[in-house]
Write a protein that holds these residues in place. Structure first.
Motif, short mmCIF file in Angstrom:
data_model
loop_
_atom_site.label_atom_id
_atom_site.label_comp_id
_atom_site.label_asym_id
_atom_site.label_seq_id
_atom_site.Cartn_x
_atom_site.Cartn_y
_atom_site.Cartn_z
N THR A 142 0.83 -1.21 0.00
CA THR A 142 0.00 0.00 0.00
C THR A 142 0.87 1.26 0.00
O THR A 142 0.60 2.21 -0.75
N ALA A 143 1.91 1.28 0.83
CA ALA A 143 2.79 2.45 0.89
C ALA A 143 3.54 2.62 -0.43
O ALA A 143 3.71 3.76 -0.91
N LEU A 144 3.98 1.53 -1.04
CA LEU A 144 4.67 1.62 -2.31
C LEU A 144 3.74 2.14 -3.41
O LEU A 144 4.14 2.98 -4.24
N THR A 145 2.50 1.69 -3.40
CA THR A 145 1.53 2.19 -4.38
C THR A 145 1.29 3.68 -4.19
O THR A 145 1.24 4.44 -5.18
N LEU A 198 3.40 5.84 -2.92
CA LEU A 198 4.61 6.54 -3.34
C LEU A 198 4.66 6.66 -4.86
O LEU A 198 4.96 7.75 -5.40
N ILE A 199 4.36 5.58 -5.56
CA ILE A 199 4.39 5.63 -7.03
C ILE A 199 3.35 6.61 -7.56
O ILE A 199 3.61 7.39 -8.48
N THR A 200 2.16 6.61 -6.95
CA THR A 200 1.12 7.55 -7.36
C THR A 200 1.58 8.99 -7.15
O THR A 200 1.40 9.86 -8.03
N GLN A 201 2.20 9.28 -6.02
CA GLN A 201 2.67 10.63 -5.75
C GLN A 201 3.78 11.03 -6.72
O GLN A 201 3.84 12.19 -7.15
N LEU A 202 4.66 10.09 -7.06
CA LEU A 202 5.73 10.40 -8.02
C LEU A 202 5.15 10.70 -9.40
O LEU A 202 5.63 11.62 -10.10
N VAL A 206 2.13 11.94 -10.05
CA VAL A 206 1.48 13.25 -9.96
C VAL A 206 2.54 14.36 -9.94
O VAL A 206 2.40 15.39 -10.63
N LEU A 207 3.63 14.17 -9.20
CA LEU A 207 4.71 15.17 -9.15
C LEU A 207 5.34 15.36 -10.53
O LEU A 207 5.58 16.50 -10.96
N ALA A 208 5.57 14.26 -11.25
CA ALA A 208 6.14 14.37 -12.59
C ALA A 208 5.18 15.11 -13.52
O ALA A 208 5.61 15.93 -14.35
N ALA A 209 3.88 14.82 -13.40
CA ALA A 209 2.89 15.50 -14.24
C ALA A 209 2.86 17.00 -13.94
O ALA A 209 2.79 17.83 -14.85
#
Length: 154
Positions: free
Chosen positions: A102-105, A107-111, A113-116
């Motif tokens: 869950t934490a890894l998911t 983190l990937i989602t936040q990365l 969004v940050l890249a976008a």
């Protein structure tokens, strides 16, 4: 309650025989006199109630095989307890694993969004910036006329 069906007339006519036990004649036995030997002889003699004497070797009673000492707690109970401990350890590991996933998911989602956001900001700066870019031609048209689909610039 559930008697087999019979013919009641046949039951009434059949003779019923009743057998009573007959007592045996009482046997008057000679009184038994216990005699304690001083030591156990190699050959023992026993006087029976009717006066007969039986002689034979003294046999020591057989000792049964010693029973294995049972533990205070049965093996089944120990196995069940160990299985419960193992199950709890596995459940804890699975809980940690699901928490990690869950934490890894997240983190990937936040990365993503940050890249976008960063890429979108870079695109917006490129589009709306007023500074001239190094490439391309710049034309300053002050007075121009089109006559007969022909451009006359000054």
């Amino acid at each position: 309650m559930n008697e087999p069906t019979r013919n009641p007339a046949a039951r009434d006519t059949a003779a019923v025989e009743v057998h009573y036990p007959t007592p045996l004649a009482p046997v008057h036995a000679a009184p038994l006199l216990p005699v304690q030997p001083g030591a156990i002889p190699a050959v023992a003699s026993v006087v029976l109630p009717d006066g007969r004497v039986v002689t034979g070797y003294a046999v020591s009673p057989t000792q049964p095989d010693p029973v294995a000492i049972r533990p205070v707690v049965s093996r089944t109970a120990v196995n069940v307890a160990l299985g419960g401990v193992g199950f709890l350890a596995v459940c804890g590991g699975l809980l940690l694993l699901t928490t990690f996933i869950t934490a890894l998911t997240a983190l990937i989602t936040q990365l993503i969004v940050l890249a976008a956001v960063i890429f979108g900001g870079w695109i917006a700066v490129q589009i709306f910036s007023t500074r001239p870019t190094g490439g391309g031609n710049t034309f300053h048209i002050r007075k121009a006329t089109f006559k007969r689909n022909h451009f006359n610039g000054q």
